[in-house]
Design a protein around this motif. Structure first.
Motif, PDB file in Angstrom:
ATOM      1  N   ASP A 191       8.866   7.436 -41.072  1.00 18.17           N
ATOM      2  CA  ASP A 191       8.432   8.373 -40.028  1.00 18.17           C
ATOM      3  C   ASP A 191       6.988   8.082 -39.604  1.00 18.17           C
ATOM      4  OD1 ASP A 191      10.743   9.878 -39.604  1.00 18.17           O
ATOM      5  OD2 ASP A 191      10.315  11.198 -41.298  1.00 18.17           O
TER       6      ASP A 191
ATOM      7  N   ARG B  34       8.458  10.124 -28.996  1.00 21.21           N
ATOM      8  CA  ARG B  34       9.805   9.865 -28.482  1.00 21.21           C
ATOM      9  C   ARG B  34       9.895  10.090 -26.983  1.00 21.21           C
ATOM     10  NH1 ARG B  34      13.597  12.985 -32.969  1.00 21.21           N
ATOM     11  NH2 ARG B  34      12.921  11.778 -34.769  1.00 21.21           N
TER      12      ARG B  34
ATOM     13  N   ASP C 220      12.211   6.253 -35.551  1.00 26.44           N
ATOM     14  CA  ASP C 220      12.916   5.420 -36.532  1.00 26.44           C
ATOM     15  C   ASP C 220      14.406   5.760 -36.528  1.00 26.44           C
ATOM     16  OD1 ASP C 220      12.401   7.902 -37.801  1.00 26.44           O
ATOM     17  OD2 ASP C 220      12.585   7.003 -39.777  1.00 26.44           O
TER      18      ASP C 220
ATOM     19  N   SER D  19      17.159   6.730 -38.470  1.00 22.32           N
ATOM     20  CA  SER D  19      17.511   7.271 -39.781  1.00 22.32           C
ATOM     21  C   SER D  19      18.922   7.849 -39.779  1.00 22.32           C
ATOM     22  CB  SER D  19      16.496   8.329 -40.217  1.00 22.32           C
ATOM     23  OG  SER D  19      16.352   9.332 -39.230  1.00 22.32           O
TER      24      SER D  19
HETATM   25 MG   LIG Z   1      12.244   9.932 -38.165  1.00 21.75          MG
END
Ligand SMILES: [Mg+2]
Length: 363
Positions: A92, A172, A252, A254
């Motif tokens: 993160d 993001r 990321d 995940s």
């Molecule tokens: Mg993340």
């Protein structure tokens, strides 16, 4: 706090675990890790003190690792559980383009693990895994807490603090129409390895047992062959993307690519087209008939997913990690799906968010 582990007196939080002898060991193990930039005071007092360098701001992320949800004691070696616990937080930090400053760990352990010799072994191995990664990326364990877990299941909650130049962290929400969509490394490896582990040790087959060590687990070569057990947070890529101003948005992977692209698209208020033929599929997934599902929906790869402006040349390799263009950000049209999968033959279909919860519903 893990405070006082190194200090003159033992902190009250650790008194219950005093019989362990383990804490003494952790103190010694982590004492050698130097303070990252921005950590003014680590283990040894009631609080840690953070002092980010001028012009930097502080980023914080927290991740829970629950037995039966994120790992199984009989499937994941204890070193892997410690590694993954820290890797999730570091990933993160990497996704924001930041550098890790310090980690804090709260650990709830079944009572027998606090007293039994065998229990100490599991916790000791957990910390070996966590420490090896902490040392490699240079992040100190700056505090924590331990408690007896009710219900007999292990819970580890990690807090990662990072630092980045004020206002420059990768978010993001910054993608624009026409931006290229990129991913680092390869996809589907973690899910493919997990499916193999589950096939070899179906639920209950080794009830109450612990997974053994993987020979040579601490070496980069062995870790690369175990994407589920030892995922590699892309810190070097993240800081390079920020420093070189390559990325307009970043996160990321995940939960699984399909789910995470949907997050990116939503935060940026756009749509995306993903070219299925361009996906970098991990070797462990590529040889399976279900490679596409593993690459799109298998989670826990901890690669970075980012966008870059159309005119920007993105290198094929950043910090030794391959970077692949997998799609394009597009305008979101009413009635059209947020994410469209484009096949090698040009066929188009909706790409639903199918990221998978492998142990959902318990063990
Ligand atoms: Mg993340």
């Amino acid at each position: 706090m893990l405070g006082h582990m190194r200090g003159r007196k033992r902190s009250s939080e650790w008194e219950g675990a005093g019989e362990l002898g383990l804490i003494e060991g952790i103190r010694g193990d982590f004492a050698g890790l130097g303070g990252g930039s921005g950590l003014a005071l680590g283990i040894g007092d009631d609080c840690a003190i953070l002092r980010p360098p001028r012009g930097m701001e502080v980023l914080v992320t927290t991740d829970m690792t629950l037995e039966g949800r994120h790992f199984r004691r009989d499937l994941h070696p204890a070193e892997s559980v410690g590694h993954r616990c820290l890797a999730r937080g570091l990933s993160d930090v990497a996704a924001m383009g930041a550098r890790p400053t310090a980690a804090f760990l709260s650990l709830a352990l079944p009572p027998e693990m606090l007293v039994e010799r065998a229990g100490r072994m599991w916790v000791g191995r957990f910390f070996e895994g966590l420490r090896a990664l902490a040392e490699r990326v240079g992040v100190p364990l700056a505090g924590g807490d331990t408690a007896e877990a009710m219900g007999g299941l292990i819970m580890a909650d990690i807090v990662l603090v990072g630092a980045a130049v004020v206002g420059r962290s990768l978010r993001r929400s910054g993608a624009k129409v026409g931006d290229g969509l990129y991913v680092t490394g390869a996809l589907g490896g973690a899910a493919a390895e997990l499916e193999g582990m589950l096939a070899r040790a179906p639920d209950g087959a080794v009830a109450g047992g612990w997974a053994g060590r993987v020979r040579g687990w601490a070496t980069a070569g062995v870790q690369a062959r175990h994407p589920q057990m030892f995922p590699q947070p892309r810190l070097g890529v993240g800081t390079a993307l920020l420093r070189r101003r390559l990325a307009t948005a970043c996160m990321d992977v995940s939960d699984g690519l399909s789910t995470d692209v949907a997050h990116l698209v939503r935060e940026s208020g756009l749509g995306a087209e993903v070219m299925l033929g361009a996906l970098p599929v991990h070797g462990m997934a590529a040889r399976r008939s279900e490679w596409e599902r593993l690459a799109l929906d298998g989670g826990e790869d901890y690669e970075l997913l980012f966008t870059a402006a159309a005119g920007v040349r993105v290198p094929g390799m950043i910090d030794g990690v391959p970077v692949t263009r997998i799609g394009t950000m597009v305008r979101r049209r009413a009635g059209s799906p947020p994410v469209t999968a484009v096949g090698a033959d040009g066929s188009r279909r909706e790409l639903p968010a199918g990221g998978w919860e492998h142990f959902s519903g318990g063990r």
